[in-house]
Design a protein around this motif. Sequence first.
Motif, short mmCIF file in Angstrom:
data_model
loop_
_atom_site.label_atom_id
_atom_site.label_comp_id
_atom_site.label_asym_id
_atom_site.label_seq_id
_atom_site.Cartn_x
_atom_site.Cartn_y
_atom_site.Cartn_z
N VAL A 1 0.83 -1.20 0.00
CA VAL A 1 0.00 0.00 0.00
C VAL A 1 0.87 1.26 0.00
O VAL A 1 0.55 2.25 -0.66
N MET A 2 1.99 1.20 0.71
CA MET A 2 2.88 2.36 0.76
C MET A 2 3.44 2.70 -0.63
O MET A 2 3.56 3.87 -1.00
N LEU A 3 3.77 1.67 -1.40
CA LEU A 3 4.25 1.91 -2.77
C LEU A 3 3.16 2.54 -3.64
O LEU A 3 3.44 3.40 -4.47
N ALA A 4 1.91 2.11 -3.43
CA ALA A 4 0.80 2.70 -4.17
C ALA A 4 0.58 4.16 -3.75
O ALA A 4 0.33 5.04 -4.59
N VAL A 5 0.71 4.44 -2.47
CA VAL A 5 0.57 5.81 -1.96
C VAL A 5 1.65 6.71 -2.55
O VAL A 5 1.39 7.85 -2.95
N MET A 6 2.88 6.20 -2.63
CA MET A 6 3.97 6.99 -3.19
C MET A 6 3.75 7.26 -4.68
O MET A 6 4.08 8.34 -5.19
N ALA A 7 3.16 6.29 -5.39
CA ALA A 7 2.84 6.50 -6.80
C ALA A 7 1.77 7.58 -6.95
O ALA A 7 1.84 8.44 -7.84
N TYR A 8 0.77 7.54 -6.08
CA TYR A 8 -0.28 8.57 -6.11
C TYR A 8 0.29 9.94 -5.80
O TYR A 8 -0.09 10.95 -6.41
N ASP A 9 1.22 10.00 -4.87
CA ASP A 9 1.88 11.27 -4.53
C ASP A 9 2.58 11.87 -5.74
O ASP A 9 2.47 13.07 -6.01
N ARG A 10 3.32 11.04 -6.47
CA ARG A 10 4.01 11.53 -7.68
C ARG A 10 3.01 11.94 -8.76
O ARG A 10 3.24 12.89 -9.51
N PHE A 11 1.89 11.22 -8.85
CA PHE A 11 0.85 11.56 -9.82
C PHE A 11 0.30 12.97 -9.57
O PHE A 11 0.19 13.79 -10.48
N VAL A 12 -0.02 13.26 -8.31
CA VAL A 12 -0.55 14.59 -7.98
C VAL A 12 0.51 15.66 -8.20
O VAL A 12 0.23 16.73 -8.75
N ALA A 13 1.76 15.36 -7.80
CA ALA A 13 2.83 16.36 -7.91
C ALA A 13 3.12 16.74 -9.36
O ALA A 13 3.38 17.91 -9.66
N ILE A 14 3.05 15.77 -10.27
CA ILE A 14 3.41 16.03 -11.67
C ILE A 14 2.20 16.44 -12.51
O ILE A 14 2.29 17.35 -13.34
N CYS A 15 1.08 15.81 -12.28
CA CYS A 15 -0.10 16.07 -13.12
C CYS A 15 -0.94 17.25 -12.61
O CYS A 15 -1.58 17.95 -13.41
N TYR A 16 -0.95 17.47 -11.31
CA TYR A 16 -1.74 18.57 -10.73
C TYR A 16 -0.90 19.33 -9.71
O TYR A 16 -1.22 19.35 -8.51
N PRO A 17 0.18 19.96 -10.16
CA PRO A 17 1.10 20.62 -9.20
C PRO A 17 0.45 21.74 -8.40
O PRO A 17 0.84 21.98 -7.25
N LEU A 18 -0.53 22.44 -8.99
CA LEU A 18 -1.17 23.55 -8.27
C LEU A 18 -2.04 23.06 -7.11
O LEU A 18 -2.30 23.82 -6.17
N LEU A 19 -2.48 21.81 -7.19
CA LEU A 19 -3.32 21.25 -6.13
C LEU A 19 -2.52 20.41 -5.14
O LEU A 19 -3.10 19.84 -4.20
N TYR A 20 -1.20 20.31 -5.35
CA TYR A 20 -0.39 19.38 -4.57
C TYR A 20 -0.40 19.72 -3.08
O TYR A 20 -0.55 18.84 -2.23
N THR A 21 -0.27 20.99 -2.75
CA THR A 21 -0.22 21.39 -1.35
C THR A 21 -1.51 21.03 -0.61
O THR A 21 -1.47 20.60 0.55
N VAL A 22 -2.63 21.19 -1.31
CA VAL A 22 -3.92 20.87 -0.69
C VAL A 22 -4.14 19.36 -0.63
O VAL A 22 -4.53 18.81 0.40
N SER A 23 -3.87 18.69 -1.75
CA SER A 23 -4.13 17.24 -1.82
C SER A 23 -3.22 16.45 -0.90
O SER A 23 -3.61 15.41 -0.36
N MET A 24 -1.97 16.92 -0.73
CA MET A 24 -1.01 16.21 0.11
C MET A 24 -0.69 17.02 1.37
O MET A 24 0.46 17.21 1.73
N SER A 25 -1.74 17.47 2.02
CA SER A 25 -1.56 18.17 3.29
C SER A 25 -1.07 17.18 4.34
O SER A 25 -1.21 15.96 4.17
#
Length: 314
Positions: free
Chosen positions: A115-139
């Motif tokens: 699950v941790m590997l999946a979470v890290m993949a999701y983190d990179r997805f938000v950071a690269i694909c939606y950088p403007l929402l990263y701070t909110v999504s990964m609070s």
Amino acid sequence: MMSSDKNQSTEVVFIFLRFSDYPELQVPLFLLFLTVYAVAVVGNVGMIVVIKINPKLHTPMYFFLKHLSFVDFCYSSIITPKLLENLLVDDRSVSIKCCIAQFSTGVTCVATEMVMLAVMAYDRFVAICYPLLYTVSMSPTHCALLVTVAYAWGIISSTVLTYALLVLSFCETKIISNFVCEYSVFLSASCSDKHFSEIMLFIFANLSAFCTLIIILTSSLFIFVTILKMHSASGRYKAFSTCASHLTAVTIFYGIILFLYCIPNSKNSWLVVKVGSILYLVVIPMLNPLIYSLRNNDVKETFRKIKDLKTISQ
């Protein structure tokens, strides 16, 4: 299905065979696995310390990496010391209770890492694909919740699979052609109906692997498309480099897990099972800190500063 009462009335022990059929290889194998374990411990503990002391690494990506290193440290420490002991001592017996305890804690770590590997993949997805929402999504709250889900799934998987073993009966001392308390060890040693236990393993192994793989592959696909749309070559390289380490770790980890547990392997030899177990229980915890640090300039810079401070103090 037979009750586990028989387990309690008869003291059952497992006797593990040595990893090698050649006695002259026991000491070299001991030294090899000791070295691998030492690198795993130093690498994962070092990664945790580096992330903790460097303010530049106090980001969601490194927060998840810190927990991944902690999980790797835990399950290598659960498995490897017993392996090292079995390579040297003549008495390689272990009680059924101790074996189940080792299995239970090991499953918790492995399922959590999935699950941790999946979470890290999701983190990179938000950071690269939606950088403007990263701070909110990964609070911090969301990151803590995702890590809690990872540990919770590890505990749930361990509880269910351990229960599936407790309903088995073991009638006598068994000689096991393995070095660790794997699920297949219990199934081969049981003298009761194994259907329920086999079904539980199949369900939870596939559920954990395929659900997390879907998240990882979907995230990777969107990341790849986003990177191709970038006009800056340096931007593409930076985005790719942040994902390359994670994809390498995922490929190694899931390749072995799928081969051992999610594909019917009744025809696999004990040698294949043992080698596969060595790879994901002993070698992967050593490889992960190396994979994530070698391609990460921030981590390498922190390691260099620590090394320089030690040199100055001497």
